[in-house]
Design an enzyme around this catalytic site. Structure first.
Site, PDB file in Angstrom:
ATOM      1  N   ASN A   7       0.895  -1.345  -0.121  1.00  0.00           N
ATOM      2  CA  ASN A   7      -0.024  -0.165   0.041  1.00  0.00           C
ATOM      3  C   ASN A   7       1.069   1.151  -0.113  1.00  0.00           C
ATOM      4  OD1 ASN A   7      -1.902   1.931   0.551  1.00  0.00           O
ATOM      5  ND2 ASN A   7      -3.094   0.827   2.171  1.00  0.00           N
ATOM      6  N   ARG A  78      -2.425  -2.161  -3.529  1.00  0.00           N
ATOM      7  CA  ARG A  78      -3.834  -1.411  -3.437  1.00  0.00           C
ATOM      8  C   ARG A  78      -3.468  -0.044  -4.103  1.00  0.00           C
ATOM      9  NH1 ARG A  78      -5.329   3.161   0.798  1.00  0.00           N
ATOM     10  NH2 ARG A  78      -7.401   3.342   0.268  1.00  0.00           N
ATOM     11  N   HIS A 167     -13.029   2.802  -0.973  1.00  0.00           N
ATOM     12  CA  HIS A 167     -13.287   1.641   0.169  1.00  0.00           C
ATOM     13  C   HIS A 167     -13.758   0.236  -0.487  1.00  0.00           C
ATOM     14  CE1 HIS A 167     -13.543   4.732   3.621  1.00  0.00           C
ATOM     15  NE2 HIS A 167     -12.112   4.475   3.537  1.00  0.00           N
ATOM     16  N   ARG A 228     -12.261  15.238   7.144  1.00  0.00           N
ATOM     17  CA  ARG A 228     -13.022  15.559   6.181  1.00  0.00           C
ATOM     18  C   ARG A 228     -14.497  16.018   6.406  1.00  0.00           C
ATOM     19  NH1 ARG A 228     -11.435  10.380   2.930  1.00  0.00           N
ATOM     20  NH2 ARG A 228      -9.680  10.174   4.074  1.00  0.00           N
ATOM     21  N   GLU A 370      -8.362  -5.235   4.611  1.00  0.00           N
ATOM     22  CA  GLU A 370      -8.178  -4.939   3.336  1.00  0.00           C
ATOM     23  C   GLU A 370      -6.909  -5.701   2.614  1.00  0.00           C
ATOM     24  OE1 GLU A 370      -8.884  -0.673   4.416  1.00  0.00           O
ATOM     25  OE2 GLU A 370      -9.400  -0.644   2.383  1.00  0.00           O
TER      26      GLU A 370
END
Ligand code: AMP
Length: 386
Positions: A7, A78, A167, A228, A370
């Site tokens: 990642n 990823r 996601h 956010r 993940e």
């Protein structure tokens, strides 16, 4: 099969080596400060690797030690943005790498780093199969009425401005786990999945496929997140731009200074819950805004999927914060949702049901993974020679 999962961030590289069949993690780590440690390093600053290639040398050394002579067979990456092209994981070659690079403008913080990682590995281990697993891919099943913004068509045709969703690897993995827990075939599974981490999104699952999701053109839309804003009236940006805010100012405000941080002064859910419990009114309001926003999405997606058979919580907050889950569930009385307060309090790494038998919709906590999903997808692609 042993798979190295990578990642890549712009200045970091997270890795894991997974034994796919055994489901185990053989090595893992994080290299930070890539490209930041040279030249201008101040007093006492640790020098980071110069670039992603140099970071890979560190990963290689660490893995070599941890694996004690075993070798890995493939690399799974990823990749945040797969645009409209990538609907599933793919075996990477130089054309695929260039296609991912062409998507850089859509994910300027993420895709360039993935491209660096892909190229660095192709150079270091040219024989090793590499697979790209995209955050957007699971949402390629969104119907057009869900992915269209009601703006002039040329914004879509000329600039690719549409909803993509993110996601996806997590939503896909968690919905399959949840269907298995409830003993429903995944192709008959209708559900709402809430991935609540520092970034947060909620997805409407119909017949095992994503039909709507709260993140849009970028991972900014939708829920209240750590830093956010999620949804707001776009005119606010026009108003601020006229008042002299630059694009960078707006970007920083929306992505780094908003959400829980903007409302409560802290982006960490644990701290916000503790502050609210200690009587901090701003923290309590931040929780109210965040739980209300999520409850509205859940209500909407319950309609979108034609009646969800499950509501699923996952990721850091979804898996661990019984307080936040309770705040959300309290707003879902109209849907007949009823949490079991004892089950909700239980801590576990296993997928589990936390609602009462009377609840009209079962509520689940399903830990996401993940890296495991990326490792499994990588092995599947390599084995099928896709
Ligand atoms: P993630 O991005 O999935 O790692 O999730 C990060 C978020 O999960 C942060 O807001 C953390 O505060 C939150 N989190 C992690 N552990 C807990 C916990 N035990 N209780 C409440 N929130 C938690």
């Amino acid at each position: 099969m042993l798979v190295l999962v990578i990642n890549s961030g712009s200045s970091s590289l997270k890795y894991q080596v997974r034994d796919v069949e055994a489901g185990s993690v053989l090595a893992e780590g994080l290299i930070e400060k890539i490209g930041m440690g040279n030249g201008g390093g101040g007093d006492g600053e640790i020098e980071g690797p110069r670039d992603h290639a140099e970071a890979l040398e560190l990963v290689d050394a660490a893995i070599h030690e941890a694996l004690g002579g075993q070798v890995f067979h493939a690399v799974g990456h990823r990749v945040v943005h797969g645009g409209e092209r990538f609907a599933e994981p793919v075996l990477v070659d130089s054309e695929i790498t260039r296609a991912i690079e062409r998507l850089n403008p859509l994910a300027p913080l993420h895709n360039p780093a993935a491209v660096l990682g892909l190229r660095a590995i192709a150079q270091k281990w040219p024989e090793l199969p590499q697979v790209a697993v995209f955050d957007t891919a699971f949402h390629r099943t969104l119907p057009e009425h869900a992915w269209r913004y009601a703006v002039p068509d040329e914004l879509y045709t000329n600039h690719g401005i549409r909803r993509y969703g993110f996601h996806g690897t997590s939503h896909d993995y968690v919905s399959r786990q949840a269907a298995a827990l409830l003993d429903v075939p995944v192709e008959e599974f209708d559900a709402v999945i809430a991935h609540l981490g520092n970034g947060a999104s909620v997805t409407a699952i119909r017949a095992g496929q994503s039909i709507d999701t709260s993140m849009g053109f970028t991972p900014l839309e939708g829920l209240v997140m750590g830093t956010r804003s999620g949804d707001l009236d776009p005119s606010i940006l026009v108003f601020l731009a006229r008042a002299g805010w630059s694009p960078e100012d707006l970007d920083t405000m929306l992505n780094r200074q908003s959400g829980l941080k903007g409302l409560a002064g802290n982006n960490d859910m644990r701290s916000v819950v503790e502050a609210a419990e200690a009587g901090d009114a701003k923290a309590a309001m931040a929780l109210a805004v965040a739980s209300y926003r999520l409850a509205k999405y859940i209500g909407g997606y319950h309609v979108a999927v034609g009646g969800a058979k499950a509501l699923v919580f996952t990721a850091g907050i979804g898996e661990n914060s019984h307080q936040f889950r309770a705040l959300v569930a309290d707003r879902l009385g109209a849907l007949g949702v009823e949490l079991d307060s004892v089950l909700n309090l239980e801590r576990s790494r296993d997928p589990r049901v936390i609602s009462t038998p009377r609840s009209a919709i079962p509520v689940l906590v399903v830990p996401t993974d993940e890296e495991r999903a990326i490792a499994e997808a990588t092995a599947a692609v390599v084995n099928s020679g896709r």
